[in-house]
Design a protein around this motif. Structure first.
Motif, PDB file in Angstrom:
ATOM      1  N   HIS A 407     -37.755 -31.839 -34.444  1.00  0.00           N
ATOM      2  CA  HIS A 407     -38.364 -33.086 -33.973  1.00  0.00           C
ATOM      3  C   HIS A 407     -39.346 -32.830 -32.823  1.00  0.00           C
ATOM      4  CE1 HIS A 407     -38.728 -37.369 -33.361  1.00  0.00           C
ATOM      5  NE2 HIS A 407     -38.337 -37.270 -32.117  1.00  0.00           N
ATOM      6  N   GLY A 408     -39.176 -31.730 -32.120  1.00  0.00           N
ATOM      7  CA  GLY A 408     -40.175 -31.382 -31.115  1.00  0.00           C
ATOM      8  C   GLY A 408     -39.778 -31.621 -29.680  1.00  0.00           C
ATOM      9  N   GLY A 409     -38.498 -31.812 -29.372  1.00  0.00           N
ATOM     10  CA  GLY A 409     -38.102 -31.930 -27.967  1.00  0.00           C
ATOM     11  C   GLY A 409     -37.308 -33.170 -27.680  1.00  0.00           C
ATOM     12  N   GLY A 410     -37.828 -34.062 -26.832  1.00  0.00           N
ATOM     13  CA  GLY A 410     -37.105 -35.265 -26.447  1.00  0.00           C
ATOM     14  C   GLY A 410     -37.152 -35.462 -24.953  1.00  0.00           C
ATOM     15  N   PHE A 411     -36.333 -36.365 -24.471  1.00  0.00           N
ATOM     16  CA  PHE A 411     -36.279 -36.671 -23.044  1.00  0.00           C
ATOM     17  C   PHE A 411     -35.529 -35.568 -22.292  1.00  0.00           C
ATOM     18  CE2 PHE A 411     -36.644 -40.867 -25.008  1.00  0.00           C
ATOM     19  CZ  PHE A 411     -37.626 -41.458 -24.223  1.00  0.00           C
ATOM     20  N   VAL A 412     -36.048 -35.185 -21.122  1.00  0.00           N
ATOM     21  CA  VAL A 412     -35.343 -34.303 -20.208  1.00  0.00           C
ATOM     22  C   VAL A 412     -35.328 -34.981 -18.844  1.00  0.00           C
ATOM     23  CG1 VAL A 412     -35.256 -32.058 -19.071  1.00  0.00           C
ATOM     24  CG2 VAL A 412     -35.991 -32.216 -21.458  1.00  0.00           C
ATOM     25  N   PHE A 413     -34.121 -35.305 -18.364  1.00  0.00           N
ATOM     26  CA  PHE A 413     -33.964 -36.011 -17.091  1.00  0.00           C
ATOM     27  C   PHE A 413     -33.429 -35.050 -16.031  1.00  0.00           C
ATOM     28  CE2 PHE A 413     -33.553 -39.277 -20.375  1.00  0.00           C
ATOM     29  CZ  PHE A 413     -34.425 -40.252 -19.915  1.00  0.00           C
ATOM     30  N   ASP A 414     -34.088 -35.021 -14.894  1.00  0.00           N
ATOM     31  CA  ASP A 414     -33.695 -34.152 -13.781  1.00  0.00           C
ATOM     32  C   ASP A 414     -32.876 -34.974 -12.787  1.00  0.00           C
ATOM     33  OD1 ASP A 414     -33.445 -32.478 -11.621  1.00  0.00           O
ATOM     34  OD2 ASP A 414     -35.541 -31.852 -11.595  1.00  0.00           O
ATOM     35  N   ALA A 415     -31.552 -34.688 -12.717  1.00  0.00           N
ATOM     36  CA  ALA A 415     -30.645 -35.465 -11.864  1.00  0.00           C
ATOM     37  C   ALA A 415     -30.424 -34.827 -10.501  1.00  0.00           C
ATOM     38  CB  ALA A 415     -29.305 -35.645 -12.574  1.00  0.00           C
ATOM     39  N   ARG A 416     -31.202 -33.811 -10.155  1.00  0.00           N
ATOM     40  CA  ARG A 416     -30.955 -33.094  -8.906  1.00  0.00           C
ATOM     41  C   ARG A 416     -31.282 -33.909  -7.661  1.00  0.00           C
ATOM     42  NH1 ARG A 416     -33.930 -27.520 -10.439  1.00  0.00           N
ATOM     43  NH2 ARG A 416     -35.289 -29.060 -11.455  1.00  0.00           N
ATOM     44  N   SER A 417     -31.975 -35.028  -7.824  1.00  0.00           N
ATOM     45  CA  SER A 417     -32.261 -35.884  -6.665  1.00  0.00           C
ATOM     46  C   SER A 417     -31.086 -36.793  -6.303  1.00  0.00           C
ATOM     47  CB  SER A 417     -33.489 -36.749  -6.948  1.00  0.00           C
ATOM     48  OG  SER A 417     -33.233 -37.639  -8.038  1.00  0.00           O
ATOM     49  N   LEU A 418     -30.076 -36.854  -7.176  1.00  0.00           N
ATOM     50  CA  LEU A 418     -28.943 -37.765  -6.951  1.00  0.00           C
ATOM     51  C   LEU A 418     -27.889 -37.106  -6.056  1.00  0.00           C
ATOM     52  CD1 LEU A 418     -28.505 -39.111 -10.598  1.00  0.00           C
ATOM     53  CD2 LEU A 418     -29.733 -40.179  -8.694  1.00  0.00           C
ATOM     54  N   PRO A 419     -27.009 -37.918  -5.434  1.00  0.00           N
ATOM     55  CA  PRO A 419     -25.924 -37.354  -4.607  1.00  0.00           C
ATOM     56  C   PRO A 419     -25.105 -36.339  -5.411  1.00  0.00           C
ATOM     57  CG  PRO A 419     -26.043 -39.727  -4.331  1.00  0.00           C
ATOM     58  CD  PRO A 419     -26.997 -39.396  -5.433  1.00  0.00           C
ATOM     59  N   ASN A 420     -24.783 -35.218  -4.798  1.00  0.00           N
ATOM     60  CA  ASN A 420     -24.160 -34.100  -5.500  1.00  0.00           C
ATOM     61  C   ASN A 420     -22.684 -33.950  -5.138  1.00  0.00           C
ATOM     62  OD1 ASN A 420     -23.506 -31.780  -6.833  1.00  0.00           O
ATOM     63  ND2 ASN A 420     -24.897 -30.448  -5.686  1.00  0.00           N
ATOM     64  N   PRO A 421     -21.760 -34.330  -6.049  1.00  0.00           N
ATOM     65  CA  PRO A 421     -20.322 -34.147  -5.761  1.00  0.00           C
ATOM     66  C   PRO A 421     -19.945 -32.683  -5.582  1.00  0.00           C
ATOM     67  CG  PRO A 421     -20.671 -35.557  -7.688  1.00  0.00           C
ATOM     68  CD  PRO A 421     -21.984 -34.928  -7.367  1.00  0.00           C
ATOM     69  N   GLY A 422     -20.714 -31.778  -6.200  1.00  0.00           N
ATOM     70  CA  GLY A 422     -20.376 -30.370  -6.141  1.00  0.00           C
ATOM     71  C   GLY A 422     -20.410 -29.774  -4.751  1.00  0.00           C
ATOM     72  N   ARG A 423     -21.013 -30.479  -3.813  1.00  0.00           N
ATOM     73  CA  ARG A 423     -21.056 -29.983  -2.441  1.00  0.00           C
ATOM     74  C   ARG A 423     -19.765 -30.253  -1.677  1.00  0.00           C
ATOM     75  NH1 ARG A 423     -27.181 -31.960  -0.678  1.00  0.00           N
ATOM     76  NH2 ARG A 423     -28.325 -30.472  -1.993  1.00  0.00           N
ATOM     77  N   GLU A 424     -18.881 -31.068  -2.260  1.00  0.00           N
ATOM     78  CA  GLU A 424     -17.633 -31.403  -1.584  1.00  0.00           C
ATOM     79  C   GLU A 424     -16.487 -30.623  -2.220  1.00  0.00           C
ATOM     80  OE1 GLU A 424     -16.754 -35.412  -0.691  1.00  0.00           O
ATOM     81  OE2 GLU A 424     -18.854 -36.060  -0.718  1.00  0.00           O
ATOM     82  N   GLU A 425     -15.661 -30.014  -1.383  1.00  0.00           N
ATOM     83  CA  GLU A 425     -14.596 -29.132  -1.841  1.00  0.00           C
ATOM     84  C   GLU A 425     -13.655 -29.836  -2.820  1.00  0.00           C
ATOM     85  OE1 GLU A 425     -12.839 -25.563  -2.306  1.00  0.00           O
ATOM     86  OE2 GLU A 425     -14.589 -25.953  -1.039  1.00  0.00           O
ATOM     87  N   ARG A 426     -13.372 -31.121  -2.593  1.00  0.00           N
ATOM     88  CA  ARG A 426     -12.404 -31.844  -3.427  1.00  0.00           C
ATOM     89  C   ARG A 426     -12.864 -32.008  -4.868  1.00  0.00           C
ATOM     90  NH1 ARG A 426     -13.503 -38.131  -2.262  1.00  0.00           N
ATOM     91  NH2 ARG A 426     -15.604 -37.982  -1.382  1.00  0.00           N
ATOM     92  N   PHE A 427     -14.182 -31.852  -5.108  1.00  0.00           N
ATOM     93  CA  PHE A 427     -14.697 -32.040  -6.462  1.00  0.00           C
ATOM     94  C   PHE A 427     -15.043 -30.730  -7.168  1.00  0.00           C
ATOM     95  CE2 PHE A 427     -16.396 -36.132  -4.468  1.00  0.00           C
ATOM     96  CZ  PHE A 427     -15.355 -36.899  -4.959  1.00  0.00           C
ATOM     97  N   LYS A 428     -14.923 -29.610  -6.488  1.00  0.00           N
ATOM     98  CA  LYS A 428     -15.437 -28.356  -7.048  1.00  0.00           C
ATOM     99  C   LYS A 428     -14.778 -27.973  -8.368  1.00  0.00           C
ATOM    100  CE  LYS A 428     -17.220 -26.177  -2.821  1.00  0.00           C
ATOM    101  NZ  LYS A 428     -18.625 -26.319  -3.262  1.00  0.00           N
TER     102      LYS A 428
END
Length: 527
Positions: A407-428
């Protein structure tokens, strides 16, 4: 993590390397754990059908665990050693390496109390040996809760040190969002919250200075060849009330204990409790059934999350048994407090055609509903559907997936601007499919706005594609690690699109698949 670490711990304890490593994942372990049995040369032949083994007789066998949540490992090891000091039947910890999330423990064989029950019952007729085993288990419970609970180190509890207001709220909201909503049960949001508040306030009036095991159920009890029970999976323990654990055992859904046996076992427990702390039965019973309801709601939330939300239908097999328990409670129990909105929701569960479809019961019009897949039937044949392929991925580890449809690709959404749970130890150690991460992201308006904008773009494209006869659309969400934000957004979009006619959703989490393969690779190397 590596199986080699477990082999090293085995050799450190037994002074000889293991000759065989047998994966046990999915048989004994909790989510995310790699669990293996390590045996020496002379112990490669084990007894079948449960009970003790050659390896247990001469001590050259161990269960090895690899798990990367340090807090849970610390809790399990600390509690295990504490309980053994109190003479309680829990596995001996042979050796551990917390830095690598590894430890080995006593091999307790192959037979759980649940398996023993299933193999020795005919409907409600349960063999006396099973009843005797249950009596031993209920009589042992006060020793955990009271005797060992007096001086246990509650500082190592994870994720909460006590079954407090926050813990109760987690269980109740789990039920509301992942069972009631996803099962389509109608309820008044504010009225239900008011009932939750009244119920929580009442539960917190129960004495709660005891050890709450949290998951005291038949699958977490191993039976040795002599019928002696040994206990596992107390790493979620915390300070709390006495009632929750006995409710967990007696109302364990798939165990489906008959009411008369539940009553008999409850009598044995309250007798043991009276002998331990002098608590009279009436005082205990004042709060008991409220905790039974909470435990059932927590379980239904778990079944809904895994079954309805994650689309793993086998988790829904327990729902009919939990509903059966609810029906018995509504017919036989009156709580000391009025909970009209919650009671109405329970009645809705009992009459839900969607849930009747899981049981094979007849609805009010007399039609038999067969227990097939929980997914609602679609009026659109699969061959006529537009296939929406949704991905989550890591920008850091590979980038967007390649389009393989032509089909040739599609939508690619970059979510890196959103708050990142991975930075908090409780969510790792969690992912975007886990309730704490979902709750965290939903608290941020920016995440909700981002998701709505993405859904709007994709909805418009789907309408256009369907009008033009296109059969494929791709949408990919990326974040740094591919574990939290991108997974959450992909899950939410998939859920949104599944509600549309003429759309078939294919969902993949690229980074989570890699993580799972890495774990499986550990097991393969141990074969």
């Amino acid at each position: 993590m590596s199986i080699d670490i477990l082999k090293g711990l085995f050799e450190q304890h037994f002074h000889a390397p293991p000759e065989r490593v047998q994966p046990l994942q999915g048989q004994l372990g909790g989510s995310g754990r790699v669990i293996v049995r390590l045996t020496g040369e002379q112990n490669k032949v084990r007894l079948s059908g449960g009970g003790q083994s050659d390896a247990q007789d001469n001590g050259q066998s161990a269960i090895g665990i690899l798990y990367d949540v340090r807090e849970e490992n610390v809790a399990f090891l600390e509690f295990s050693r504490h309980f053994r000091r109190h003479g309680l039947p829990v596995p001996e910890i042979y050796a551990d390496d917390l830095r690598h999330g590894a430890y080995i423990e006593q091999d307790l064989g192959n037979t759980t109390l649940f398996e023993f029950l299933v193999a020795n019952r005919a409907g409600e007729n349960i063999a006396p040996a099973v009843v005797d085993a249950y009596i031993k288990v209920v009589q042992m419970l006060p020793r955990f809760q009271v005797d060992a609970g007096r001086d246990v180190n509650y500082k190592v509890c994870y994720p909460r040190a006590s079954f407090d207001r926050q813990s109760i709220a987690w269980d109740l909201n789990y039920f509301k969002y992942y069972f009631l909503r996803l099962a389509g049960i109608a309820f008044n949001e504010q009225a239900l919250e008011n009932d939750f508040s009244r119920l929580t306030k009442f539960l917190l009036t129960a004495p709660r200075d005891y050890f709450l095991y949290r998951d005291y159920q038949s699958r977490n009890v191993m039976l040795l060849g002599d019928g002696q029970p040994f206990f596992l999976d107390y790493q979620g323990g915390r300070k709390g009330a006495l009632h929750y654990d006995i409710a967990s055992l007696l109302y364990d859904a798939k165990a489906d204990l008959p009411p008369a046996l539940r009553q008999k076992l409850l009598d044995h427990y309250t007798d043991a409790l009276r002998g331990s702390i002098g608590m009279e039965r009436d005082a205990f019973m004042h709060h008991y059934y409220a905790f039974v309801y909470v435990r059932i709601m927590q379980s239904l939330g778990a079944y809904g999350f895994r079954g309805f939300y994650e689309r793993k239908p086998h988790f829904l097999q327990s729902v009919p048994y939990a509903v059966k328990n609810l029906r018995w409670l509504l017919d036989n129990v009156t709580l000391p407090i009025a909970l009209p909105a919650l009671t109405s929701a329970f009645q809705g569960i009992l009459t839900s055609q969607k849930l009747l479809a899981l049981t094979g019961e007849s609805d009010r019009r007399g039609r038999t509903v067969t227990p097939e897949s929980p997914k609602e039937a679609s009026p659109v044949p699969a061959t006529d559907k537009l296939v929406a392929r949704i991905f989550s991925f890591s920008f850091h580890r590979g980038g967007p997936p390649k389009d393989e449809t032509g089909h040739g690709g599609g939508f690619v959404f970059d979510a890196r601007s959103l708050p990142n749970p991975g930075r908090e130890e409780r969510f790792k150690a969690l992912t975007g499919k886990d309730a704490p991460v979902i709750d965290y992201l939903r608290q941020h308006k920016s995440v909700d706005e981002y998701l709505k904008n993405a859904e709007g773009l994709i909805d418009a494209s789907i309408n256009n594609y369907q009008s033009r006869g296109f059969k494929s659309l791709t949408a990919s969400f990326g974040c740094t690690g591919g574990q939290h934000r991108s997974v959450y957004l992909a899950e939410q979009l998939a859920r949104h699109l599944r509600a549309k006619d003429g759309v078939e959703v294919v969902l993949r989490h690229i980074e989570l698949e890699k993580m799972e393969l890495e774990k499986m690779g550990l097991e393969k190397r141990g074969r």
